[in-house]
Motif scaffolding. Structure first.
Motif: not given
Length: 271
Positions: A215-233
């Protein structure tokens, strides 16, 4: 714990077998408290600084397209700061990813900071793996908020079971992909699920072919998210690359060509 001395995050997390089965069935799962609040607080200033400094599109929101309005993006922050590398290369996180995928080990594909700005738009429905040049569906993304996610924003919404449908040939993330997948969800009466409010350090995991949006961010603060993508060895670069996949191959796989094993210094074995 000081912001300059973050945790190594190299211990073992007790992954509930129920979550493993749920991931296999649904293509998404919530792992609560994968990182502690203290651990997140030690990493957040580092990640926020690097993410905002290296974000690739800093134009005003009104000048961006739908995809650009969804979030500020920055990539491979583990190469920017060795302290952030402790987060991205975390053995704790990687072992959970491997356990959910049912594989012995995973490699890093890349990390991606996704900061939804105040007033930022919704993230259109899409499948991640349409971009990825791998010959396997043993791929998974960890999505971890660095702050508590309030009800006004909420966490991502997933289409349950869509990972088993494979490549649905939707457009790249855009208004077009949003319309295509919204129609598919409606026409087939596909079930959707959101985990709603999350705490900093909770993490959702989803498979590469799982349809999802946010969804969108209707607030007045940042929504910081960190993602890490993995693949099988053991995965290799797929032979029949699309233009998007070939671009990502050149950027994220250290020059590996079609048919070659994914094993460059950009894609270390984790866990």
């Amino acid at each position: 714990m000081s912001p300059t001395e973050p945790s190594l995050l190299d211990d073992t997390f007790a992954l509930d077998p129920v979550l493993v089965e749920r991931f296999r069935t649904d293509g998404h799962v919530l792992v609560e408290a994968l990182a502690t609040r203290d651990e997140i607080e030690s990493f957040r200033p580092l990640i926020e600084h690097a993410a905002l400094d290296t974000a690739w599109d800093k134009r005003p929101l009104e000048e961006r397209d739908t995809y650009g309005k969804a979030f500020l993006q920055s990539f491979n922050l583990w190469r920017v700061d060795e302290r952030i590398a402790r987060f991205v290369l975390s053995a704790r996180f990687a072992r959970v990813a491997a356990g959910l995928l049912g594989v012995e080990r995973v490699r890093l594909y890349h990390d991606q900071a996704l900061f939804k700005e105040p007033g930022g738009g919704r993230t259109p429905w899409h499948q991640d793996q349409c971009y990825w040049p791998m010959d396997t569906d043993r791929t998974i993304t960890m999505w971890m908020p660095l702050v508590d996610v309030p009800v006004e924003i909420g966490s991502m919404t997933f289409v349950t079971g869509s990972h088993e449908m494979g490549d649905l040939r939707g457009s790249a993330i855009s208004d077009a992909s949003d319309a295509e997948f919204a129609a598919l969800i409606s026409d087939r009466a596909l079930p959707t699920h959101s985990y709603g409010v999350l705490s900093a350090g909770d993490a959702t995991f989803h498979a590469g072919w799982t349809i999802h949006s946010a969804g969108p961010n209707p607030t007045d603060t940042m929504r910081p998210v960190m993602t890490v993508i993995y693949v099988a060895d053991g995965a290799r670069v797929r032979a029949d690359l699309t233009e998007l996949q070939d671009f990502d191959r050149k950027v994220w796989l250290g020059g590996a060509g079609p048919g070659e094993q994914i094993d460059s210094e950009l894609n270390p074995v984790l866990g």
